[in-house]
Design a protein around this motif. Structure first.
Motif, PDB file in Angstrom:
ATOM      1  N   TRP A   1      29.748   4.969  41.908  1.00  0.00           N
ATOM      2  CA  TRP A   1      29.582   4.249  40.635  1.00  0.00           C
ATOM      3  C   TRP A   1      28.114   4.173  40.205  1.00  0.00           C
ATOM      4  O   TRP A   1      27.831   3.770  39.088  1.00  0.00           O
ATOM      5  CB  TRP A   1      30.153   2.827  40.760  1.00  0.00           C
ATOM      6  CG  TRP A   1      31.630   2.840  40.983  1.00  0.00           C
ATOM      7  CD1 TRP A   1      32.602   2.971  40.020  1.00  0.00           C
ATOM      8  CD2 TRP A   1      32.305   2.736  42.232  1.00  0.00           C
ATOM      9  NE1 TRP A   1      33.839   2.961  40.610  1.00  0.00           N
ATOM     10  CE2 TRP A   1      33.689   2.815  41.970  1.00  0.00           C
ATOM     11  CE3 TRP A   1      31.894   2.591  43.557  1.00  0.00           C
ATOM     12  CZ2 TRP A   1      34.657   2.758  42.973  1.00  0.00           C
ATOM     13  CZ3 TRP A   1      32.851   2.530  44.554  1.00  0.00           C
ATOM     14  CH2 TRP A   1      34.213   2.611  44.258  1.00  0.00           C
ATOM     15  N   THR A   2      27.187   4.482  41.119  1.00  0.00           N
ATOM     16  CA  THR A   2      25.768   4.359  40.751  1.00  0.00           C
ATOM     17  C   THR A   2      25.115   5.728  40.545  1.00  0.00           C
ATOM     18  O   THR A   2      24.357   5.915  39.603  1.00  0.00           O
ATOM     19  CB  THR A   2      24.974   3.605  41.839  1.00  0.00           C
ATOM     20  OG1 THR A   2      25.100   4.321  43.066  1.00  0.00           O
ATOM     21  CG2 THR A   2      25.474   2.190  42.006  1.00  0.00           C
TER      22      THR A   2
ATOM     23  N   ALA B   1      32.353  11.025  36.958  1.00  0.00           N
ATOM     24  CA  ALA B   1      33.152   9.887  36.493  1.00  0.00           C
ATOM     25  C   ALA B   1      34.584   9.938  37.020  1.00  0.00           C
ATOM     26  O   ALA B   1      35.143   8.915  37.418  1.00  0.00           O
ATOM     27  CB  ALA B   1      33.159   9.885  34.974  1.00  0.00           C
TER      28      ALA B   1
ATOM     29  N   ALA C   1      34.778   8.751  40.594  1.00  0.00           N
ATOM     30  CA  ALA C   1      34.611   7.295  40.707  1.00  0.00           C
ATOM     31  C   ALA C   1      35.854   6.565  40.200  1.00  0.00           C
ATOM     32  O   ALA C   1      36.244   5.530  40.740  1.00  0.00           O
ATOM     33  CB  ALA C   1      33.377   6.857  39.919  1.00  0.00           C
ATOM     34  N   THR C   2      36.487   7.123  39.179  1.00  0.00           N
ATOM     35  CA  THR C   2      37.647   6.452  38.577  1.00  0.00           C
ATOM     36  C   THR C   2      38.866   6.502  39.481  1.00  0.00           C
ATOM     37  O   THR C   2      39.570   5.499  39.647  1.00  0.00           O
ATOM     38  CB  THR C   2      37.979   7.123  37.222  1.00  0.00           C
ATOM     39  OG1 THR C   2      36.810   7.074  36.405  1.00  0.00           O
ATOM     40  CG2 THR C   2      39.131   6.432  36.518  1.00  0.00           C
ATOM     41  N   PHE C   3      39.146   7.655  40.060  1.00  0.00           N
ATOM     42  CA  PHE C   3      40.422   7.830  40.741  1.00  0.00           C
ATOM     43  C   PHE C   3      40.353   7.911  42.264  1.00  0.00           C
ATOM     44  O   PHE C   3      41.325   7.544  42.928  1.00  0.00           O
ATOM     45  CB  PHE C   3      41.113   9.110  40.228  1.00  0.00           C
ATOM     46  CG  PHE C   3      41.488   9.038  38.780  1.00  0.00           C
ATOM     47  CD1 PHE C   3      42.516   8.204  38.357  1.00  0.00           C
ATOM     48  CD2 PHE C   3      40.806   9.777  37.833  1.00  0.00           C
ATOM     49  CE1 PHE C   3      42.861   8.121  37.013  1.00  0.00           C
ATOM     50  CE2 PHE C   3      41.136   9.700  36.491  1.00  0.00           C
ATOM     51  CZ  PHE C   3      42.164   8.875  36.077  1.00  0.00           C
TER      52      PHE C   3
ATOM     53  N   LEU D   1      40.207   4.594  44.597  1.00  0.00           N
ATOM     54  CA  LEU D   1      41.527   3.961  44.451  1.00  0.00           C
ATOM     55  C   LEU D   1      42.615   4.818  45.081  1.00  0.00           C
ATOM     56  O   LEU D   1      43.566   4.302  45.684  1.00  0.00           O
ATOM     57  CB  LEU D   1      41.859   3.789  42.971  1.00  0.00           C
ATOM     58  CG  LEU D   1      41.229   2.595  42.271  1.00  0.00           C
ATOM     59  CD1 LEU D   1      41.565   2.640  40.802  1.00  0.00           C
ATOM     60  CD2 LEU D   1      41.746   1.297  42.884  1.00  0.00           C
TER      61      LEU D   1
ATOM     62  N   ALA E   1      42.725   4.080  48.595  1.00  0.00           N
ATOM     63  CA  ALA E   1      43.381   2.785  48.849  1.00  0.00           C
ATOM     64  C   ALA E   1      44.901   2.943  48.740  1.00  0.00           C
ATOM     65  O   ALA E   1      45.664   2.411  49.560  1.00  0.00           O
ATOM     66  CB  ALA E   1      42.876   1.751  47.845  1.00  0.00           C
TER      67      ALA E   1
ATOM     68  N   PHE F   1      47.157   6.923  31.664  1.00  0.00           N
ATOM     69  CA  PHE F   1      46.533   7.837  32.628  1.00  0.00           C
ATOM     70  C   PHE F   1      45.895   9.023  31.912  1.00  0.00           C
ATOM     71  O   PHE F   1      44.753   9.406  32.200  1.00  0.00           O
ATOM     72  CB  PHE F   1      47.592   8.319  33.630  1.00  0.00           C
ATOM     73  CG  PHE F   1      47.124   9.434  34.532  1.00  0.00           C
ATOM     74  CD1 PHE F   1      46.136   9.214  35.472  1.00  0.00           C
ATOM     75  CD2 PHE F   1      47.664  10.712  34.429  1.00  0.00           C
ATOM     76  CE1 PHE F   1      45.691  10.237  36.297  1.00  0.00           C
ATOM     77  CE2 PHE F   1      47.229  11.745  35.246  1.00  0.00           C
ATOM     78  CZ  PHE F   1      46.238  11.501  36.180  1.00  0.00           C
TER      79      PHE F   1
ATOM     80  N   THR G   1      44.833   9.219  28.836  1.00  0.00           N
ATOM     81  CA  THR G   1      43.640   8.785  28.098  1.00  0.00           C
ATOM     82  C   THR G   1      42.454   8.635  29.047  1.00  0.00           C
ATOM     83  O   THR G   1      41.339   9.105  28.771  1.00  0.00           O
ATOM     84  CB  THR G   1      43.910   7.423  27.406  1.00  0.00           C
ATOM     85  OG1 THR G   1      45.146   7.531  26.707  1.00  0.00           O
ATOM     86  CG2 THR G   1      42.800   7.045  26.457  1.00  0.00           C
ATOM     87  N   LEU G   2      42.719   7.993  30.190  1.00  0.00           N
ATOM     88  CA  LEU G   2      41.647   7.755  31.161  1.00  0.00           C
ATOM     89  C   LEU G   2      41.119   9.065  31.746  1.00  0.00           C
ATOM     90  O   LEU G   2      39.905   9.253  31.889  1.00  0.00           O
ATOM     91  CB  LEU G   2      42.192   6.846  32.272  1.00  0.00           C
ATOM     92  CG  LEU G   2      41.203   6.310  33.289  1.00  0.00           C
ATOM     93  CD1 LEU G   2      40.041   5.606  32.615  1.00  0.00           C
ATOM     94  CD2 LEU G   2      41.900   5.354  34.254  1.00  0.00           C
TER      95      LEU G   2
ATOM     96  N   LEU H   1      38.999  10.801  29.166  1.00  0.00           N
ATOM     97  CA  LEU H   1      37.706  10.113  29.005  1.00  0.00           C
ATOM     98  C   LEU H   1      36.775  10.379  30.185  1.00  0.00           C
ATOM     99  O   LEU H   1      35.602  10.701  30.006  1.00  0.00           O
ATOM    100  CB  LEU H   1      37.931   8.602  28.881  1.00  0.00           C
ATOM    101  CG  LEU H   1      38.321   8.080  27.503  1.00  0.00           C
ATOM    102  CD1 LEU H   1      38.602   6.583  27.575  1.00  0.00           C
ATOM    103  CD2 LEU H   1      37.209   8.357  26.498  1.00  0.00           C
ATOM    104  N   ALA H   2      37.328  10.253  31.403  1.00  0.00           N
ATOM    105  CA  ALA H   2      36.488  10.396  32.605  1.00  0.00           C
ATOM    106  C   ALA H   2      35.968  11.824  32.733  1.00  0.00           C
ATOM    107  O   ALA H   2      34.762  12.048  32.935  1.00  0.00           O
ATOM    108  CB  ALA H   2      37.287  10.002  33.842  1.00  0.00           C
TER     109      ALA H   2
ATOM    110  N   ALA I   1      33.512  12.569  29.939  1.00  0.00           N
ATOM    111  CA  ALA I   1      32.188  11.964  30.136  1.00  0.00           C
ATOM    112  C   ALA I   1      31.365  12.784  31.119  1.00  0.00           C
ATOM    113  O   ALA I   1      30.203  13.131  30.854  1.00  0.00           O
ATOM    114  CB  ALA I   1      32.349  10.531  30.637  1.00  0.00           C
ATOM    115  N   SER I   2      31.982  13.135  32.259  1.00  0.00           N
ATOM    116  CA  SER I   2      31.258  13.934  33.261  1.00  0.00           C
ATOM    117  C   SER I   2      30.850  15.287  32.693  1.00  0.00           C
ATOM    118  O   SER I   2      29.719  15.740  32.897  1.00  0.00           O
ATOM    119  CB  SER I   2      32.150  14.187  34.483  1.00  0.00           C
ATOM    120  OG  SER I   2      32.025  13.135  35.376  1.00  0.00           O
TER     121      SER I   2
END
Lengths: 54, 622
Positions: B382-383, B404, B407-409, B412, B415, B482, B484-485, B488-489, B492-493
């Motif tokens: 994220w940084t 991006a 970091a987004t997917f 998680l 997890a 999903f 849309t995300l 976007l991700a 952005a990258s």
């Protein structure tokens, strides 16, 4: 193997709301904290940088 | 000196590719079309590399005078002739697809692929209108391949410096392309590994999720990782090492899907892929050791097939492992007395084979270029901080950035995978093994690989694969959010990455930096020195090494790390220096010492570099 039926049975769509919300939060965290985003917008500001500035 | 020849370089590349294609068409390869394409890529790389290693061995034995790309092209032609003869006598095996029923590719994935493709095109345009960039490439990968071409030998240099003594499978591909005389095309050597990484990710993600859409999303996610994108357009070697390890795993898992018996050809190809990695860089010895543990486990599970089958399988894997790697071990054993040279082999305090300690090759605090302290690795996605991020300040490069979408997917996704391990009894055993594999690799990276991000890119891609179940869940249950995300991700990258290429391109256009001397900012005299001139880099800047070989690659470079510490006439003559190049301030030798050594100043000029001018001095030794 984890197939679609298994996904449907195990989650039934209940937890998918949590995971997609978490993914959006994760993306927004990156957007507001990544130095790459800051540097990208900084580079758009300076005309010298925009036009090379090698 | 060597003579640049685009014909030989193109011939080597094409002939090895055609041979690989013909061989793969005649092999029994279960698992679908993607497995066959992956087999072609692994064979292509091997058929390109091994003939050069054979020629180099013959040169060591004084059976051929020098290794050259025209000779390699002849060897490739002979191989192709044998392959054609063999393919006439060998029938094509029946193709049985075991891929799951094809779902239509959703439109949002096509959109994402299109965005990513645009970003890759900007990188390609930048790369082909430029000369090779990237610090490690300029410091030693390209100087080493230039030296191999000039000397016609892959021998370890007498100085035994570690940078010129590493195994060099990736450098062989770079050398072939560099011999064309078109220096910008060296990046093409990274395209076979990049394609291998993509297809391996797809196959592994498909194996774990059983969903084509999730596998495609996972593959696109990997291709947006800035480190991967930058390496695809540079002369770095890590992508080939990563590709080999991933392909080795993907071939076995994809061919053995649904409990199918894995044919002998797959075992061999898997070993071959891993062997290519071993011959690329010592970091991949660790991954190869883990791969061997995986093979041992797979063979243990197949022990009911009989002893004969096990011995045959083991022999094939070993043959595959050794074919593209044993040359480097033999070269190191004979020329440096240590088969693992330049790595030092040490048990406790006792040195078994002399060489360089890990800390001499990679600084122990190298990670501080990416994080403030070790614990910050857990927030790095994220940084994406970088200590020295260049004039644009964007913290991406050949060794930096996860992007991006990662970091987004991916955190998680890990997890969610852990949740599957705990809650899904049907695939718990398999998932436990995968989780254990991840933890072992992560521990190795943390403890052994000095936490260099680039050395852990196999692990980064492995986590993308383990995130495929989450991607599958989201695209099934929350498709719109999903999609849309994801757009976007990845958008952005891709935008941030592409902006770097566009900036560089615009900068060169504005300042007309098209010539090699203007781009690398060095005096034009370097390009005009007589062919075979020996040039010592005393600039104090190791990234100038490749620049000093000149536009025609005709100068013999004495790299900064080979320079004698004492600039006496005897020491300079001993390394064979004819010209000594300095940048002031920051030069390697004290002011006036070269004049005392009898050198004559033949060039003293200010060379424009960005907004400033740099003071260069070129000395000629009498």
């Amino acid at each position: 193997m984890l197939d679609r039926t298994e996904i449907r049975q195990s989650d039934g769509g209940k937890s998918s709301g949590f995971w997609i919300a978490a993914a959006w939060i994760s993306f927004l965290t990156w957007l507001f904290h990544s130095f790459a985003v800051r540097a990208f917008f900084d580079s758009l500001h300076g005309a010298g940088k925009l036009w090379g500035g090698h | 000196m060597f003579v640049a020849s685009p014909v030989s370089a193109i011939a080597v590349l094409l002939l090895s590719g055609i041979s690989a294609y013909l061989v793969a068409q005649r092999l029994h390869l279960p698992g679908g079309r993607a497995v066959r394409v992956l087999a072609v890529l692994v064979l292509w790389e091997a058929i390109e590399i091994i003939p050069v290693q054979v020629l180099a061995t013959l040169q060591f034995l004084h059976l051929v005078a020098r290794v050259s790309i025209p000779k390699t092209a002849v060897a490739e032609l002979v191989i192709l002739a044998f392959v054609v003869l063999w393919s006439f006598r060998t029938p094509r095996p029946e193709q049985v697809s075991t891929e799951p029923a094809h779902e239509a590719i959703p439109r949002y994935l096509l959109l994402v692929a299109g965005i990513l493709a645009c970003s890759y095109v900007t990188f390609a345009v930048n790369a082909f209108t430029c000369y090779p960039l990237g610090s490690d490439a300029l410091i030693y990968h390209l100087p080493l391949t230039t030296r191999w071409l000039q000397e016609g030998s892959l021998a370890i240099p007498a100085s035994h410096v570690w940078r010129f003594s590493l195994p060099g499978n990736a450098e062989i591909g770079i050398m072939v392309l560099l011999s064309s005389g078109w220096q910008s095309v060296v990046v093409i050597a990274s395209w076979i590994p990049a394609a291998t990484v993509a297809i391996s990710t797809y196959l592994l993600s498909l194996w774990i999720s059983q969903q084509r859409t999730a596998a495609l999303a996972s593959t696109l996610l990997v291709l947006t990782i800035p480190m991967i994108q930058w390496q695809t357009f540079s002369a770095y070697v890590d992508l080939l090492g990563t590709a080999g390890v991933l392909a080795a795993l993907a071939l076995i898992l994809a061919a053995g899907r649904n409990g199918a018996r894995i044919p002998a050809t797959i075992w061999f190809l898997s070993g071959l892929a891993c062997g290519i990695s071993i011959g690329t860089k010592p970091v991949y010895y660790v991954y190869a050791a883990l791969f061997c543990m995986f093979i041992a486990g797979a063979l243990w599970r197949a022990h009911h097939a009989g002893e004969k089958h096990l011995v045959k399988t083991l022999a094939l894997v070993l043959l595959g492992l050794l074919l593209p790697s044993c040359f480097w071990f033999a070269r190191a054993a004979v020329q440096a007395g240590n088969p693992l040279y330049p790595m030092q082999v040490k048990v406790g305090e006792r040195v078994i084979f002399p060489g360089y300690a890990r800390s001499e090759i990679t600084e122990p605090d190298y990670e501080l270029n990416s994080v403030g302290k070790s614990s910050e690795w857990f927030v790095y996605p994220w940084t994406e901080w970088k200590k020295f991020s260049g004039f644009l300040k964007i913290p991406y490069g050949e060794g930096d950035g996860l992007g991006a979408a990662f970091a987004t997917f991916v955190p998680l996704g890990m997890a969610y995978f852990l949740r599957l391990v705990l809650r899904e009894p049907s695939s718990r055993q398999r998932n436990l093994v995968l989780l254990a594999a991840f933890l072992i690799m992560f521990l190795c990276w943390w403890l052994v690989m000095q936490r260099v991000l680039r050395f852990g890119q196999v692990i980064a891609i492995f986590t993308c694969v383990l995130s495929a179940p989450l991607l599958g869940l989201l695209q099934l249950r929350r498709r719109r959010a999903f999609a849309t995300l994801l757009v976007l991700a990845i958008g952005a990258s891709s935008l941030i990455s592409a902006s770097v290429s566009l900036h560089l391109l615009a900068g060169r256009a504005r300042k007309h930096l098209w010539s090699r001397a203007a781009l690398y900012t060095y005096p034009r005299l370097i390009d005009e020195l007589p062919t075979g001139s020996s040039v010592l880099n005393a600039t104090g800047d190791k990234a100038r090494n490749f620049a000093l070989v000149g536009r025609r690659l005709s100068n013999k470079l004495i790299a900064n790390f080979e320079a004698p510490p004492d600039p006496s006439a005897d020491a300079l003559h001993a390394v064979g220096a004819q010209y000594i190049v300095e940048i002031a301030p920051g030069a390697l030798y004290p002011e006036g010492s070269l004049a005392s050594a009898g050198a004559v100043l033949i060039d003293d000029e200010m060379v424009p570099s960005g907004e400033e001018k740099v003071h260069w001095r070129i000395w000629k030794l009498r």
